[in-house]
Design an enzyme around this catalytic site. Structure first.
Site, PDB file in Angstrom:
ATOM      1  N   SER A 230      -3.099   3.102  22.484  1.00  0.00           N
ATOM      2  CA  SER A 230      -3.684   2.513  21.280  1.00  0.00           C
ATOM      3  C   SER A 230      -4.365   3.590  20.441  1.00  0.00           C
ATOM      4  O   SER A 230      -4.983   4.512  20.992  1.00  0.00           O
ATOM      5  CB  SER A 230      -4.716   1.454  21.661  1.00  0.00           C
ATOM      6  OG  SER A 230      -5.453   1.018  20.531  1.00  0.00           O
TER       7      SER A 230
ATOM      8  N   ASP B 216       2.393   6.169  -3.185  1.00  0.00           N
ATOM      9  CA  ASP B 216       1.315   7.120  -2.965  1.00  0.00           C
ATOM     10  C   ASP B 216       0.115   6.451  -2.301  1.00  0.00           C
ATOM     11  O   ASP B 216      -0.215   5.294  -2.585  1.00  0.00           O
ATOM     12  CB  ASP B 216       0.898   7.765  -4.285  1.00  0.00           C
ATOM     13  CG  ASP B 216       1.877   8.846  -4.716  1.00  0.00           C
ATOM     14  OD1 ASP B 216       2.094   9.787  -3.936  1.00  0.00           O
ATOM     15  OD2 ASP B 216       2.429   8.743  -5.826  1.00  0.00           O
TER      16      ASP B 216
ATOM     17  N   HIS C 251       7.201   1.537  14.571  1.00  0.00           N
ATOM     18  CA  HIS C 251       6.484   0.351  15.074  1.00  0.00           C
ATOM     19  C   HIS C 251       5.236   0.031  14.255  1.00  0.00           C
ATOM     20  O   HIS C 251       4.235  -0.446  14.798  1.00  0.00           O
ATOM     21  CB  HIS C 251       6.114   0.545  16.546  1.00  0.00           C
ATOM     22  CG  HIS C 251       5.754  -0.727  17.260  1.00  0.00           C
ATOM     23  ND1 HIS C 251       6.451  -1.906  17.100  1.00  0.00           N
ATOM     24  CD2 HIS C 251       4.768  -1.001  18.158  1.00  0.00           C
ATOM     25  CE1 HIS C 251       5.918  -2.841  17.855  1.00  0.00           C
ATOM     26  NE2 HIS C 251       4.885  -2.333  18.505  1.00  0.00           N
TER      27      HIS C 251
ATOM     28  N   TYR D  29       8.568  -5.082  26.318  1.00  0.00           N
ATOM     29  CA  TYR D  29       7.890  -4.004  27.037  1.00  0.00           C
ATOM     30  C   TYR D  29       8.625  -3.559  28.298  1.00  0.00           C
ATOM     31  O   TYR D  29       9.465  -4.283  28.852  1.00  0.00           O
ATOM     32  CB  TYR D  29       6.465  -4.433  27.412  1.00  0.00           C
ATOM     33  CG  TYR D  29       5.491  -4.239  26.270  1.00  0.00           C
ATOM     34  CD1 TYR D  29       4.620  -3.156  26.232  1.00  0.00           C
ATOM     35  CD2 TYR D  29       5.459  -5.123  25.193  1.00  0.00           C
ATOM     36  CE1 TYR D  29       3.741  -2.964  25.180  1.00  0.00           C
ATOM     37  CE2 TYR D  29       4.590  -4.945  24.136  1.00  0.00           C
ATOM     38  CZ  TYR D  29       3.735  -3.861  24.137  1.00  0.00           C
ATOM     39  OH  TYR D  29       2.878  -3.676  23.086  1.00  0.00           O
TER      40      TYR D  29
ATOM     41  N   HIS E  54       0.431   3.673  19.424  1.00  0.00           N
ATOM     42  CA  HIS E  54       0.815   2.491  18.664  1.00  0.00           C
ATOM     43  C   HIS E  54       0.464   2.653  17.179  1.00  0.00           C
ATOM     44  O   HIS E  54      -0.559   3.252  16.843  1.00  0.00           O
ATOM     45  CB  HIS E  54       0.096   1.255  19.210  1.00  0.00           C
ATOM     46  CG  HIS E  54       0.992   0.347  19.990  1.00  0.00           C
ATOM     47  ND1 HIS E  54       1.446   0.648  21.255  1.00  0.00           N
ATOM     48  CD2 HIS E  54       1.534  -0.861  19.689  1.00  0.00           C
ATOM     49  CE1 HIS E  54       2.213  -0.338  21.689  1.00  0.00           C
ATOM     50  NE2 HIS E  54       2.282  -1.271  20.754  1.00  0.00           N
TER      51      HIS E  54
ATOM     52  N   HIS F  92       0.828  -1.197   0.000  1.00  0.00           N
ATOM     53  CA  HIS F  92       0.000   0.000   0.000  1.00  0.00           C
ATOM     54  C   HIS F  92       0.865   1.250   0.000  1.00  0.00           C
ATOM     55  O   HIS F  92       0.764   2.080  -0.892  1.00  0.00           O
ATOM     56  CB  HIS F  92      -0.950   0.024   1.197  1.00  0.00           C
ATOM     57  CG  HIS F  92      -1.847   1.227   1.195  1.00  0.00           C
ATOM     58  ND1 HIS F  92      -2.183   1.899   2.341  1.00  0.00           N
ATOM     59  CD2 HIS F  92      -2.441   1.888   0.172  1.00  0.00           C
ATOM     60  CE1 HIS F  92      -2.962   2.931   2.024  1.00  0.00           C
ATOM     61  NE2 HIS F  92      -3.135   2.936   0.715  1.00  0.00           N
TER      62      HIS F  92
ATOM     63  N   ASP G  35       3.802   3.578  -6.496  1.00  0.00           N
ATOM     64  CA  ASP G  35       3.398   2.677  -5.418  1.00  0.00           C
ATOM     65  C   ASP G  35       3.678   3.228  -4.021  1.00  0.00           C
ATOM     66  O   ASP G  35       3.346   2.603  -3.024  1.00  0.00           O
ATOM     67  CB  ASP G  35       4.036   1.294  -5.591  1.00  0.00           C
ATOM     68  CG  ASP G  35       5.552   1.282  -5.406  1.00  0.00           C
ATOM     69  OD1 ASP G  35       6.118   2.274  -4.923  1.00  0.00           O
ATOM     70  OD2 ASP G  35       6.183   0.256  -5.740  1.00  0.00           O
TER      71      ASP G  35
ATOM     72  N   GLU H 203       9.084  -1.060  24.370  1.00  0.00           N
ATOM     73  CA  GLU H 203       7.780  -0.408  24.360  1.00  0.00           C
ATOM     74  C   GLU H 203       7.453   0.021  25.787  1.00  0.00           C
ATOM     75  O   GLU H 203       7.095  -0.799  26.621  1.00  0.00           O
ATOM     76  CB  GLU H 203       6.726  -1.365  23.797  1.00  0.00           C
ATOM     77  CG  GLU H 203       7.197  -2.034  22.504  1.00  0.00           C
ATOM     78  CD  GLU H 203       6.085  -2.723  21.747  1.00  0.00           C
ATOM     79  OE1 GLU H 203       4.944  -2.223  21.794  1.00  0.00           O
ATOM     80  OE2 GLU H 203       6.365  -3.756  21.118  1.00  0.00           O
TER      81      GLU H 203
ATOM     82  N   THR I 238      -2.832   4.526  -4.326  1.00  0.00           N
ATOM     83  CA  THR I 238      -2.555   3.323  -5.118  1.00  0.00           C
ATOM     84  C   THR I 238      -2.390   2.109  -4.208  1.00  0.00           C
ATOM     85  O   THR I 238      -1.968   2.222  -3.057  1.00  0.00           O
ATOM     86  CB  THR I 238      -1.274   3.484  -5.955  1.00  0.00           C
ATOM     87  OG1 THR I 238      -0.145   3.618  -5.075  1.00  0.00           O
ATOM     88  CG2 THR I 238      -1.377   4.689  -6.864  1.00  0.00           C
TER      89      THR I 238
END
Length: 686
Positions: free
Chosen positions: A298, A626, A137, A495, A245, A77, A624, A459, A629
């Protein structure tokens, strides 16, 4: 099929009103800063900026983060990029380098490789003592680039191509930042961002003392910090720190993606400043969106895992919020940074630290232990993406009983150090046979004027981060807001929770490997680093982590052979686009393709969206990297591949004639890789 390449004056940009809704930020984003510019000759720093492609394999490699064996990449993506900044104090000549990578983690393997490349290019100018490498991450990046086995289990071993792509991309960004060094002003500002994060482990957070909880009234760290780079009074770069996250993309997603922080950086660079990632020369603007103490933060405000394909919109929305909060600070005067640039790094064997009473909170001496996994770690974060079925956050009496009474017996010393965690996997004992996780870890402290960055390879929850920040601020005399945790830095060890949060044994506590006293051990180390920086002294390097490059196991075979479908050639159009589209619709073409692992096209592209200009030449308007697309790969039988390329036509796209171009590479039975190009029929956008 066509081998025609476009005229590479890339690009004709399809701008779509990206500043809408920015309010006061809009004017500043596009150019001038509100802070008065100092004469170039009086600038206290040299600053360089660089961007490079750090995307690994995009097909048949496990995506890293959710711990799912079934989450194998099947396309692309957005490309993953590394962004580097070099800051030089002109008075002393001291320098630091910050690299922020769209990557799941920075494994020690990559850290070592980047440092080796830097040493080969620049001698002792950049070393582990002044190079801070951090990850955003993203949970939609390819894995398999660690030399520790635990992180390569869901990727079916080590993936050399991905490892090289990540290391090369980070090094290339560093080179470009070095070459871009120029007199610059650094301006530091702070803001507040709400509605972009939520505490996914509230029951653990609520165990903290009132002094910690009161610092975060809604159990959320809303602190957003911007370090902007100015030349001649104009912003040319920025680094933003905000804890959340990168889990906006779902565990069901199969496309490589930079997630919310990657989108924020892409938007500021590409859609606001028209940065061409494929062009030569220094970009007009470089923006990095870095992590801080995001361990329990989150982006999924409803505390439910995202779903696909709705997660694409959620990713963009969260990224836009981070961008807007950062960009709005350009209209603030901020604080011009002056003074020293300095840094320290030490290695600590976290499996064997004696923690002094002043850091434990109970007036007693305690010890860390060999790394152990709790059963709640196997559950994953239920709010962001569950991992293995049958496990729960918190208590797991069945699995704890099985592990403690059937598989092995925990020693009293280990039980005491890890309590109240019931040891599910004594991974430190497994390290004796083969390296599963890292025990000797780097901890770093960087100073750029008034700004301090605590480099932690894990983390860190917001309250654990607060304690680390308070420790450094008290010793250095810095304002607490100017001391930040730089999480996911230089290595990875899971963590960091407070001892009180650890007692809850939620996912984060079960993933705090070295026991209840891990955070106090890190505070003790941070205190030593801060004292050394303050006093101008040096520290012993400590027990450096070994080079494990010769021990990595590769369990997944590479591409053997590509073959086109029967009676077809590579690049043939199997499903053409429609003849006409309107803005807001999705154009789609299916090609007879090949495995994208044959050539990763790093620094290039698998696809182009082209528009025919008035003279009849085809001009590239998107690739690819962007957002609109998508590149989907699917195996068709044994050796054939189908590649589907889609383009979500942005609102405001100029009417005209367009086409979709696919660049592939096919492998023969004897191992030869041959590039080819497929071109769709032209279509009209009205």
């Amino acid at each position: 099929m066509s081998s025609e390449r476009p005229l590479h004056s890339r690009r004709t940009v399809l701008r779509t009103g990206t500043l809408t809704g920015l309010g006061l930020a809009g004017a500043a984003v596009a150019g001038e800063s509100r802070a008065a510019a100092a004469p170039a000759g009086d600038a206290g720093h040299l600053v360089g900026r660089g961007i490079a492609d750090a995307t690994g394999e995009v097909a048949e490699v496990g995506l890293m983060g959710y711990g799912r064996f079934d989450q194998q990449a099947a396309g692309l993506h957005t490309r993953l990029r590394a962004r580097a900044f070099v800051v030089v104090d002109r008075a002393s000549g001291r320098r630091v380098m910050l690299i922020v990578a769209d990557s799941p983690m920075i494994f020690h393997s990559v850290h070592q490789a980047v440092l080796r490349r830097l040493a080969g290019a620049y001698g002792g100018l950049y070393t582990e003592q002044n190079v801070l490498v951090t990850a955003t991450h993203t949970h939609a990046g390819p894995g398999g680039h660690s030399h520790h086995l635990l992180y390569n289990t869901t990727t079916f071993g080590f993936h050399h191509k991905t490892f090289e792509a990540v290391a090369d991309g980070l090094f290339e960004a560093a080179q470009r930042a070095h070459d871009d060094l120029a007199p610059s002003e650094l301006v530091l500002s702070h803001g507040t961002l709400t509605g972009a994060s939520v505490n996914r482990s509230r029951s653990a957070f609520d165990r903290n003392p009132k002094a910690d909880r009161d610092h975060f009234p809604d159990a959320v760290d809303t602190h957003t910090t911007l370090l902007r780079v100015e030349r001649a009074g104009r912003a040319v770069g920025a680094v933003n720190w905000f804890p959340v996250h990168s889990t906006s993309m779902s565990g069901d997603n199969r496309l490589v993606s930079a997630d919310n922080k990657g989108y924020a950086a892409y938007h500021w660079e590409r859609e606001v400043h028209d940065v061409d990632y494929l062009a030569d020369g220094s970009p007009a603007f470089v923006s990095a969106f870095a992590q801080t103490n995001s361990g329990d933060m989150s982006p999924n405000l409803d505390l439910r895992p995202p779903t696909t394909p709705e997660d694409f919109a959620h990713t963009r929305e969260n990224g836009m919020r981070q961008f807007e909060a950062a960009a709005s600070q350009l209209s603030q005067p901020g604080v011009r940074l002056s003074g020293p640039v300095d840094s320290r790094l030490v290695y600590v064997d976290l499996s064997d630290v004696t923690v002094r009473p002043e850091f434990t909170g109970d007036g007693r001496t305690h010890r860390t232990s060999k790394p152990c996994v709790g059963a709640s770690m196997a559950a994953g974060s239920l709010e962001d993406g569950p991992a293995f079925p049958g496990f729960e956050e918190g208590e797991n009496p069945f699995w704890d009983a099985v592990s403690d009474s059937v598989i092995y017996t925990v020693s009293p010393e280990l039980k005491q150090a890890q309590a109240p965690k019931d040891v599910f996997v004594p991974i430190g004992e497994m390290n004796r046979v083969y390296p599963w996780v890292q025990e000797r870890v780097p901890v770093m402290l960087v100073r750029i004027g008034a700004l301090y960055l605590i480099g932690i390879p894990g983390e860190v929850t917001v309250c654990a981060g607060l304690r680390l920040r308070r420790t450094v601020a008290a010793i250095t005399g810095a304002d607490l807001d100017d001391v930040l945790v730089a999480g996911y830095a230089n290595s990875y060890f899971h963590y960091v929770t407070t001892p009180e949060e650890y007692d809850a044994q939620q996912y984060e506590g079960g993933s705090t490997l070295f026991g209840r006293w891990q955070l106090p051990a890190l505070q003790q180390t941070a205190a030593a680093l801060a004292t050394s920086l303050r006093d101008g002294t040096q520290l012993p390097l400590g027990p450096k982590a070994p080079d494990l490059s010769g021990k990595a196991l590769s369990l997944q075979p590479g591409v053997v052979l590509d073959a086109p479908p029967l009676l077809r050639k590579f690049g043939d159009v199997l499903v053409p686009p429609r003849e006409n589209y309107r803005a807001g619709e999705r154009a789609e073409t299916v090609f007879a393709g090949a495995h994208p692992g044959n050539d990763l096209h790093r620094g290039d592209t698998y696809l182009e969206i082209q528009r025919r200009d008035s003279g009849g030449a085809w001009r590239t308007v998107a690739d690819d990297g962007d957002w609109p697309t998508r590149f989907h790969w699917k195996r068709d039988g044994v050796a054939a591949s189908k590649v589907t390329i889609t383009w979500d036509i942005p609102q405001g796209t100029p009417p005209g004639t367009y086409r979709i171009v696919y660049h592939g590479d096919a492998k023969s039975l004897v191992g030869t890789v041959t590039p080819f190009t497929g071109t769709s029929p032209a279509f009209t956008v009205r």
